[in-house]
Design an enzyme around this catalytic site. Structure first.
Site, PDB file in Angstrom:
ATOM      1  N   TYR A  28       0.833  -1.207   0.000  1.00  0.00           N
ATOM      2  CA  TYR A  28       0.000   0.000   0.000  1.00  0.00           C
ATOM      3  C   TYR A  28       0.871   1.263   0.000  1.00  0.00           C
ATOM      4  CZ  TYR A  28      -3.016   3.695   1.842  1.00  0.00           C
ATOM      5  OH  TYR A  28      -3.656   4.892   2.044  1.00  0.00           O
ATOM      6  N   VAL A  67      -3.000  13.318  -0.921  1.00  0.00           N
ATOM      7  CA  VAL A  67      -2.314  14.312  -0.088  1.00  0.00           C
ATOM      8  C   VAL A  67      -0.977  14.785  -0.674  1.00  0.00           C
ATOM      9  CG1 VAL A  67      -3.437  13.749   2.106  1.00  0.00           C
ATOM     10  CG2 VAL A  67      -1.353  12.528   1.448  1.00  0.00           C
ATOM     11  N   TYR A  83     -12.814  12.599  -0.428  1.00  0.00           N
ATOM     12  CA  TYR A  83     -12.963  12.375   1.016  1.00  0.00           C
ATOM     13  C   TYR A  83     -14.294  12.955   1.507  1.00  0.00           C
ATOM     14  CZ  TYR A  83      -7.886  12.488   0.118  1.00  0.00           C
ATOM     15  OH  TYR A  83      -6.638  12.341  -0.411  1.00  0.00           O
TER      16      TYR A  83
HETATM   17  N1  GLN Z   1      -0.554   7.392   1.773  1.00  0.00           N
HETATM   18  C1  GLN Z   1      -1.528   8.263   2.354  1.00  0.00           C
HETATM   19  C2  GLN Z   1      -2.058   7.676   3.648  1.00  0.00           C
HETATM   20  O1  GLN Z   1      -2.291   6.515   3.705  1.00  0.00           O
HETATM   21  C3  GLN Z   1      -2.650   8.485   1.387  1.00  0.00           C
HETATM   22  C4  GLN Z   1      -3.720   9.371   1.973  1.00  0.00           C
HETATM   23  C5  GLN Z   1      -4.270  10.382   1.020  1.00  0.00           C
HETATM   24  O2  GLN Z   1      -3.738  10.721  -0.017  1.00  0.00           O
HETATM   25  N2  GLN Z   1      -5.368  10.937   1.443  1.00  0.00           N
HETATM   26  O3  GLN Z   1      -2.229   8.365   4.619  1.00  0.00           O
END
Ligand code: GLN
Length: 305
Positions: A189, A259, A241
């Site tokens: 992941y 993010v 989100y």
């Molecule tokens: N790798 C980030 C996490 O797991 C992805 C989160 C995101 O982009 N919102 O926190």
């Protein structure tokens, strides 16, 4: 179109000062908070670029609809949706509060972290190396960029600090959603999130989705149409989100943010849009990116609703 995009970036640059780059993954702190760029690839193959479109960023959550498509191709919808739900959570992307209280105990959807980790665990391969290679191969294929790689420092940074994701993953194994070695699943992941791209890479993935899983140039059907429909539907309901409802009203296209500052849009049968701007709003979406997409949607009548 080119003039429109140039103006779009210049007029919305001011917004980056109202956002903040993500810092909970320490390496993301190094992103340029003032960067703002956009690329549009339309279904006819025209490409328009403006602003800091050459800046690289990591996919982070933009990767989630893509690994979802791979898991659906590998395991079928019934198997996948026994382990992850189809409903928006209304909570932050990294929230864990509903994991224990919902019944049955499964992540609400594949776009929140818990759901995405569960989805990644379902990808087939004889080893974790092979599983990651299959993920990377799909990203390379549908972006048309055979050079995509992970950003090693972002990957290691998240691996070192990702305790919130780690705790959710262990919880998911306890309730029987995850099977296998939790650390290896998390590693997969974190790697998927660390794939480094630019605006054009995600705009090309966007136009591939907009074109129902068919490569616009070679006409090769890489992902079945029904699976791209599932991915785009989640992008509409959960892609931004807990700001997905507002985005659906103000922009109205399937989109996924991350993010790292990226936003990938798939405007059905028309175009893919890739936006980058690492300064984020409080919900974790690129603040300049959101503003540009709002204006663009009005100018080009992009809303699907
Ligand atoms: N790798 C980030 C996490 O797991 C992805 C989160 C995101 O982009 N919102 O926190």
């Amino acid at each position: 179109m080119q003039l429109l995009l140039n103006e779009l970036v210049e007029k919305n640059r001011q917004w980056v000062h109202f956002g903040k780059v993500a810092t909970y993954i320490p390496e993301l702190k190094n992103a340029n908070p003032n960067a703002l760029g956009i690329v549009i690839v339309d279904i006819e193959g025209n490409v328009y670029r403006a602003g800091d479109y050459r800046e690289k960023f990591t996919m982070q959550s933009v990767s989630k609809p893509i690994t979802l498509m791979l898991a659906l191709m590998d395991r079928g919808a019934e198997f996948v949706f026994e382990r992850v739900g189809m409903e928006p959570s209304g909570d932050a992307f990294n929230s864990m509060r509903k994991l224990e209280t919902i019944n049955p105990s499964k992540p609400l959807n594949p776009m929140i972290n818990a759901g995405a980790i569960a989805v990644t665990s379902l990808i087939l391969g004889n080893s974790y190396e092979e599983k990651f290679q299959r993920i990377l191969d799909l990203f390379r294929k549908i972006s048309g960029n055979p050079n995509l790689q992970i950003n090693e420092s972002v990957y290691l940074s998240e691996k070192r600090t990702g305790d919130r994701n780690r705790s959710m993953a262990y919880f998911l194994r306890d309730v029987g959603i995850l099977e296998g070695d939790v650390e290896s699943i998390l590693d997969l992941y974190f790697k998927q999130c660390s794939i480094e791209v630019d605006c054009e890479d995600i705009a090309r993935i966007g136009v591939f989705l907009a074109n129902q899983g068919i490569m616009p140039d070679t006409k090769e059907q890489v992902v079945p149409k029904e699976i791209t429909q599932i991915a785009k539907t989640f992008m509409v309901t959960c892609g931004m989100y807990d700001e997905s409802g507002e985005f659906a009203i103000n922009v109205g296209v399937p989109a996924k943010s991350g993010v790292g500052g990226g936003i990938m849009c798939a405007v059905p049968n028309r175009m893919g849009i890739g936006v980058m701007g690492p300064a984020l709003d409080p919900k974790g979406n690129s603040i300049g990116g959101l503003k540009m997409l709002q204006v663009l949607s009005k100018e080009l009548s992009l809303s699907i609703f």
